[in-house]
Design a protein around this motif. Structure first.
Motif, mmCIF file in Angstrom:
data_model
loop_
_atom_site.group_PDB
_atom_site.id
_atom_site.type_symbol
_atom_site.label_atom_id
_atom_site.label_comp_id
_atom_site.label_asym_id
_atom_site.label_seq_id
_atom_site.Cartn_x
_atom_site.Cartn_y
_atom_site.Cartn_z
ATOM 1 N N UNK A 191 1.703 -10.552 -0.271
ATOM 2 C CA UNK A 191 2.703 -9.864 0.552
ATOM 3 C C UNK A 191 3.202 -10.779 1.666
ATOM 4 N N UNK A 192 4.484 -10.682 1.969
ATOM 5 C CA UNK A 192 5.088 -11.471 3.030
ATOM 6 C C UNK A 192 5.510 -10.551 4.167
ATOM 7 N N UNK A 193 5.685 -11.123 5.334
ATOM 8 C CA UNK A 193 6.172 -10.345 6.461
ATOM 9 C C UNK A 193 7.590 -9.874 6.181
ATOM 10 N N UNK A 194 7.846 -8.594 6.421
ATOM 11 C CA UNK A 194 9.215 -8.122 6.269
ATOM 12 C C UNK A 194 10.046 -8.611 7.453
ATOM 13 N N UNK A 195 11.360 -8.534 7.303
ATOM 14 C CA UNK A 195 12.271 -9.128 8.286
ATOM 15 C C UNK A 195 12.072 -8.543 9.682
ATOM 16 N N UNK A 196 11.895 -7.220 9.766
ATOM 17 C CA UNK A 196 11.760 -6.585 11.080
ATOM 18 C C UNK A 196 10.462 -7.013 11.766
ATOM 19 N N UNK A 197 9.361 -7.051 10.999
ATOM 20 C CA UNK A 197 8.081 -7.456 11.591
ATOM 21 C C UNK A 197 8.121 -8.912 12.008
ATOM 22 N N UNK A 198 8.692 -9.762 11.170
ATOM 23 C CA UNK A 198 8.802 -11.177 11.523
ATOM 24 C C UNK A 198 9.620 -11.342 12.799
ATOM 25 N N UNK A 199 10.726 -10.609 12.912
ATOM 26 C CA UNK A 199 11.555 -10.713 14.113
ATOM 27 C C UNK A 199 10.784 -10.279 15.356
ATOM 28 N N UNK A 200 9.963 -9.243 15.224
ATOM 29 C CA UNK A 200 9.171 -8.773 16.364
ATOM 30 C C UNK A 200 8.137 -9.811 16.782
ATOM 31 N N UNK A 201 7.488 -10.451 15.801
ATOM 32 C CA UNK A 201 6.486 -11.474 16.127
ATOM 33 C C UNK A 201 7.162 -12.690 16.753
ATOM 34 N N UNK A 202 8.318 -13.076 16.226
ATOM 35 C CA UNK A 202 9.048 -14.210 16.800
ATOM 36 C C UNK A 202 9.419 -13.912 18.251
ATOM 37 N N UNK A 203 9.927 -12.717 18.511
ATOM 38 C CA UNK A 203 10.329 -12.358 19.883
ATOM 39 C C UNK A 203 9.132 -12.404 20.824
ATOM 40 N N UNK A 204 8.003 -11.867 20.398
ATOM 41 C CA UNK A 204 6.806 -11.886 21.242
ATOM 42 C C UNK A 204 6.333 -13.314 21.485
ATOM 43 N N UNK A 205 6.426 -14.146 20.465
ATOM 44 C CA UNK A 205 5.956 -15.532 20.583
ATOM 45 C C UNK A 205 6.860 -16.333 21.511
ATOM 46 N N UNK A 206 8.169 -16.177 21.363
ATOM 47 C CA UNK A 206 9.105 -16.907 22.227
ATOM 48 C C UNK A 206 8.926 -16.515 23.683
ATOM 49 N N UNK A 207 8.642 -15.248 23.940
ATOM 50 C CA UNK A 207 8.512 -14.769 25.320
ATOM 51 C C UNK A 207 7.199 -15.185 25.965
ATOM 52 N N UNK A 208 6.178 -15.482 25.166
ATOM 53 C CA UNK A 208 4.852 -15.773 25.720
ATOM 54 C C UNK A 208 4.807 -17.162 26.347
ATOM 55 N N UNK A 209 4.126 -17.264 27.480
ATOM 56 C CA UNK A 209 3.964 -18.570 28.139
ATOM 57 C C UNK A 209 2.727 -19.310 27.638
ATOM 58 N N UNK A 210 1.721 -18.575 27.219
ATOM 59 C CA UNK A 210 0.493 -19.201 26.709
ATOM 60 C C UNK A 210 0.062 -18.428 25.465
ATOM 61 N N UNK A 211 -0.035 -19.121 24.344
ATOM 62 C CA UNK A 211 -0.450 -18.505 23.082
ATOM 63 C C UNK A 211 -1.807 -19.034 22.657
#
Length: 567
Positions: free
Chosen positions: A183-203
């Protein structure tokens, strides 16, 4: 096409499923199958015991990602293999157990070896399948492998009625075997993870065994994000622990304080292929804020059972999801949104200090345990896999050895079975990895005769044996509790005589551990390396405190603790 016997068709189905080797023992009920194995292209490793055969299959999967196959008779062969199935179940290892069919409701009573094997195995496997018709062999075998490999990998029991091996049928095209499409990430879930990752200062990138096939993507994602990398024990090496962003070695012990502080300091925790089991979560001592956790795993059951609720929980194949996220992220990231070199250095120092604080370890080969493992690390090929048993030696390896390759450290993680190490190391060797077994002298006494199989089959295997004449970890716990040990002393075993008896070589570590290890790795065949362990000053002090506890008694100790807590 002319009809063929069921035993031959079963071998054909195993080959079609991608199997190259089977592990097991012959018996009256599977003579026909072993005759077919003799004619087939499959390599057959005959163990001395079904327990070790099941551990070999476990090690084969965990070293390669290809399902391991164990073959036993019903009854005692089945029951001897159960611990290996339980280990595979808890450690997410794809193993297919081919066994003669047992008793089931409606069968005549009082039959020989009349066990309801499916009922016994059901809590320990993903599925119990049964072959009663020779024509069903291709489909049922393909189903067994697909089940074992899909979602969270695990063991499958496949019972084969005895008549199926002798019945004949025309060969049929084998269904495509193996795991279902990941199974692959669906488009909406991937977009949500990308948004959270871009906003984070420390991962923080938290990797488990599910990322074993994703070294390139995981490393590239860590570098893109400037993320600190931590792993579970089974995930160690997914990003090499000598990588500048890896904290896998420094946080590879059992403590949780530094790891929790790191997780608190992060804005986002990206957990891929992590089960968050007891050992994967440091005894459930991890603290992860729900709002900062993204949890991706191929198993819906793992996500549903997790004690760590996530802001985003996504059912997807971890390697695929890592690559999807990497492809979707911007190519660059501001330096203010990264863990810098100084940050990583600080966390390394804190993590190592926690690991070393209050250590009660034996002296290994006349020196510190860390010195021996440093010599082992310098000698061990970077892509090798170290396979341990359960015991003190495992804890020392986890604390003192850097893992530089995926699947590079293999331990019986969640069942902690003694008897795992040697069998699993043989399975890893057969899978094509350079494997080294590390066991205690108690583990050697339990499963050392499995080395007969390695000698007979021409397997190159180095077995490092920590020799302290005891079940070392249990003895240390007894001494810390009361200053006395009981039931933990082992009879002395002469490694040289044992090696000579089975056709192996024995080396003993003296002052220069690295020279002996180098000689062992340059040798062919089975090489046993004896490493002496002795009580350290800290162990003597621990014993003295245990004696004091016993002398004072629980009542006085409780009163003293109460007195110390008084304002």
């Amino acid at each position: 096409m002319s009809a063929r016997r069921g035993a031959d068709l079963l071998c054909d189905a195993l080959v079609a499923a991608g199997t190259r080797c089977v592990f097991g023992l012959p018996g009256t009920q599977n003579i026909g199958l072993f005759d077919a194995l003799r004619r087939s292209p499959l390599r057959t490793i005959v163990a001395t015991h079904e327990l070790s055969a099941s551990m070999m299959a476990n090690g084969h999967y965990r070293a390669s990602g290809r399902a391991g196959v164990v073959v036993t008779i019903p009854g005692p062969g089945f029951t001897f293999a159960l611990t290996g199935l339980a280990e595979a179940f808890l450690d997410s290892a794809a193993v297919v157990h081919l066994v003669g069919a047992g008793w089931r409701e409606g069968d005549a009573p009082l039959r020989l070896q009349a066990l309801d094997q499916a009922a016994v195995a059901a809590p320990l496997v993903k599925a119990c399948l049964r072959l009663d018709d020779v024509a069903d062999i291709p489909a049922v075998v393909a189903q067994a492998f697909a089940t074992a490999l899909s979602g969270e990998p695990g063991p499958v029991l496949l019972e084969v009625a005895r008549h199926v091996l002798d019945d004949a049928a025309a060969p049929a095209p084998a269904p495509t075997a193996g795991a279902a499409s990941a199974p692959r990430l669906d488009a909406a879930t991937l977009a949500a993870i990308v948004a959270a990752t871009v906003a984070a200062r420390r991962c923080v990138l938290f990797l488990g065994q599910g990322c074993a096939a994703a070294r390139v993507a995981a490393t590239a994602l860590a570098e893109r994000l400037g993320a600190a990398v931590v792993t579970t024990t089974s995930g160690r090496g997914c990003v090499a622990e000598d990588h500048p962003l890896s904290l896998g070695f420094e946080l590879g012990g059992t403590g949780s304080a530094t790891l929790n502080a790191l997780l608190d300091a992060a804005d986002l925790v990206l957990a891929f292929g992590v089960k968050f089991s007891h050992n994967g979560s440091r005894g459930f001592a991890l603290r992860i804020d729900r709002d900062k956790l993204v949890h991706v795993d191929a198993s819906p059951a793992v996500l549903a059972a997790s004690r760590y609720p996530a802001r985003i929980a996504a059912c997807a194949d971890a390697p695929s999801a890592l690559q999807q996220l990497l492809d979707a992220l911007p190519a660059t990231r501001a330096d203010t949104h990264r863990f810098g070199d100084a940050d990583i250095a600080q966390w390394r120092q804190r993590g190592r200090a926690e690991t070393l604080a209050g250590q009660v370890e034996p002296n290994v080969a006349g020196s510190r345990a860390a010195d021996f493992f440093a010599a082992l690390e310098r000698t061990l090929p970077a892509d090798a896999v170290l396979v341990t048993d359960s015991g003190q030696h495992q804890m020392l390896a986890r604390e003192h050895l850097r893992v530089r390759a995926p699947r590079g450290l293999m331990v019986p993680t969640n069942l902690q079975s003694m008897g795992f190490g040697i069998g699993a190391a043989i399975g890893a060797c057969v899978a094509g990895r350079r494997a080294v077994a590390l066991v205690g002298d108690g583990g050697l006494a339990m499963s050392g005769l499995e080395l007969l199989a390695a000698v007979r089959d021409g397997i190159d295997l180095v077995v490092i044996v920590f020799v302290d004449g005891a079940y070392g970890m249990i003895r240390a716990q007894q001494l810390a509790a009361s200053g006395r040990a009981f039931g933990t002393t082992l009879a002395a075993l002469d490694g040289g005589l044992f090696a000579a008896a089975i056709g192996a070589t024995c080396l003993r570590v003296g002052d220069d551990a690295q020279a002996v290890l180098r000689e062992a790795f340059a040798s062919r065949g089975v090489v046993i390396v004896e490493v002496p362990l002795h009580d350290s000053a800290n162990m003597h002090w621990s014993r003295a405190k245990g004696m004091a506890r016993r002398a004072l008694g629980p009542g006085l100790l409780q009163r003293l603790r109460h007195w110390r807590r008084r304002p």
